[in-house]
Design a protein around this motif. Structure first.
Motif, PDB file in Angstrom:
ATOM      1  N   LEU A   1       0.601  -1.224  -0.029  1.00 26.06           N
ATOM      2  CA  LEU A   1       0.094   0.135  -0.110  1.00 26.06           C
ATOM      3  C   LEU A   1       0.948   1.354   0.032  1.00 26.06           C
ATOM      4  O   LEU A   1       1.797   1.202   0.564  1.00 26.06           O
ATOM      5  CB  LEU A   1      -0.863   0.220   1.212  1.00 26.06           C
ATOM      6  N   THR A   2       0.428   2.123  -0.873  1.00 28.27           N
ATOM      7  CA  THR A   2       1.452   3.328  -1.169  1.00 28.27           C
ATOM      8  C   THR A   2       0.257   4.474  -1.317  1.00 28.27           C
ATOM      9  O   THR A   2      -0.870   4.341  -1.577  1.00 28.27           O
ATOM     10  CB  THR A   2       2.366   3.445  -2.268  1.00 28.27           C
TER      11      THR A   2
ATOM     12  N   GLU B   1       0.352   6.933  -3.597  1.00 26.48           N
ATOM     13  CA  GLU B   1      -0.175   6.562  -5.012  1.00 26.48           C
ATOM     14  C   GLU B   1      -1.193   5.765  -5.329  1.00 26.48           C
ATOM     15  O   GLU B   1      -2.244   6.055  -6.013  1.00 26.48           O
ATOM     16  CB  GLU B   1       0.950   6.526  -5.871  1.00 26.48           C
ATOM     17  N   ARG B   2      -0.959   4.549  -4.663  1.00 24.49           N
ATOM     18  CA  ARG B   2      -1.983   3.444  -4.852  1.00 24.49           C
ATOM     19  C   ARG B   2      -3.420   3.714  -4.286  1.00 24.49           C
ATOM     20  O   ARG B   2      -4.425   3.642  -4.801  1.00 24.49           O
ATOM     21  CB  ARG B   2      -1.367   2.237  -4.359  1.00 24.49           C
TER      22      ARG B   2
ATOM     23  N   LEU C   1      -9.498  -1.468  -1.490  1.00 24.22           N
ATOM     24  CA  LEU C   1      -7.910  -1.733  -1.569  1.00 24.22           C
ATOM     25  C   LEU C   1      -7.819  -3.128  -1.103  1.00 24.22           C
ATOM     26  O   LEU C   1      -6.951  -3.595  -0.957  1.00 24.22           O
ATOM     27  CB  LEU C   1      -7.226  -0.663  -0.926  1.00 24.22           C
TER      28      LEU C   1
ATOM     29  N   ASN D   1      -5.085   6.645  -6.206  1.00 25.93           N
ATOM     30  CA  ASN D   1      -5.342   6.066  -7.712  1.00 25.93           C
ATOM     31  C   ASN D   1      -6.930   5.233  -7.446  1.00 25.93           C
ATOM     32  O   ASN D   1      -7.748   5.377  -8.099  1.00 25.93           O
ATOM     33  CB  ASN D   1      -4.561   4.892  -8.238  1.00 25.93           C
TER      34      ASN D   1
END
Length: 236
Positions: A15-16, A18-19, A45, A22
C-alpha cells in the motif's frame, strides 16, 4: 520473507500513497467524491480503513491528493511555438480530463494545500503568458477568464441530459414537438436547423468559445508596447 501474502498465498501489493489516491480517484469517477469514505476506499483496496492513515492524513488530504492527480493529467502549455497554441491545447486537454473526472470540477481551485502537480500546472500556465509579453495584471485576467470558461463549460456539459449526439437529437426532437413553433420561432429554428443537423455535438461549441477568448486576449496583448530587458516590462 520478502513481503506479506494474502490468505491464499498471493503476494499482497504494498500500500502506497499513489495506490491509495488512484483507488480514490477511481471510486470518485464511479460514484462521485461526496460518497467517498475511508471505509469504502479500504474495501476497494482490500485493507482496513485505519491502514489508509499511514498514507493520507485525513479526508481533506485525500481530496488534495486526488485533485493533484487530476491536474497531473492536463497538458502543460509548454513546448509550443506561441502562447496561443499552448494555452489552447491546455484548455482542450483540461476539458477532456474533466469529462472523465466530473466530480473534480467544483474542487479544482478550492484546495488550500495544492500539490506539486497543481503548482506546476499553474506556474506553467502563468509562465506561458508572461513569456509571451503579458503583464502580470493581464496574465491574471487571462488565466481567470480561461479557467472560468473551461470549468463553466465542463460543468454545463456534465449537467446536460444528453451525453451522446444521438440522445441529443432524440431529446431535441421531443422538445421541439412539445411546444408550438410559431410561438417560439427562434428556438424552433435553431433546434431544427442546427441541433438536429447530422453530426451535431454540443461539445463542439467549446472550441468556438475558446477561440473567441484567445483572439480577444491576443488583440489586447498586441495592443501593448513591450519594452525593457524582457517581456515583463511594459508601457501603455
Amino acid at each position: 520473507m520478502s513481503g506479506s501474502t494474502t490468505g491464499g498465498g498471493t503476494p499482497r501489493i504494498p500500500l502506497t500513497r499513489e495506490r491509495v489516491l488512484n483507488a480514490a480517484v477511481a471510486l470518485a469517477d464511479t460514484s462521485g467524491s461526496e460518497t467517498l469514505s475511508m471505509r469504502k476506499l479500504g474495501d476497494a483496496l482490500g485493507v482496513e480503513a485505519m491502514s489508509l492513515y499511514n498514507h493520507v492524513a485525513n479526508k481533506e488530504d485525500l481530496l488534495d491528493g486526488m485533485i493533484d492527480m487530476v491536474f497531473a493529467e492536463i497538458d502543460l502549455p509548454t513546448g509550443w511555438a506561441d502562447w496561443r497554441a499552448g494555452m489552447r491545447q491546455r484548455a482542450i486537454s483540461a476539458r477532456r480530463v474533466l469529462s472523465g473526472h466530473g466530480w473534480a470540477i467544483g474542487l479544482m481551485e478550492s484546495r488550500s494545500s495544492p500539490g506539486p502537480a497543481t503548482l506546476r500546472h499553474h506556474d506553467a500556465a502563468i509562465g506561458c503568458l508572461r513569456d509571451a509579453g503579458f503583464s502580470i495584471e493581464l496574465a491574471a485576467h487571462a488565466f481567470s477568464v480561461l479557467d472560468s470558461y473551461i470549468y463553466g463549460f465542463a460543468l454545463q456539459e456534465r449537467s446536460l441530459p444528453f451525453p451522446t449526439p444521438e440522445q441529443t437529437a432524440d431529446l431535441a426532437q421531443d422538445i421541439l414537438a412539445s411546444f408550438p413553433a410559431d410561438k417560439y420561432p427562434h428556438l424552433a429554428e435553431l433546434t431544427a436547423r442546427h441541433v438536429l443537423q447530422p453530426g451535431y455535438d454540443y461539445g463542439n461549441e467549446f472550441e468556438f468559445g475558446l477561440d473567441l477568448i484567445l483572439d480577444g486576449l491576443e488583440r489586447i496583448r498586441k495592443g501593448r508596447r513591450v519594452t525593457g530587458d524582457g517581456p515583463n516590462r511594459e508601457q501603455p
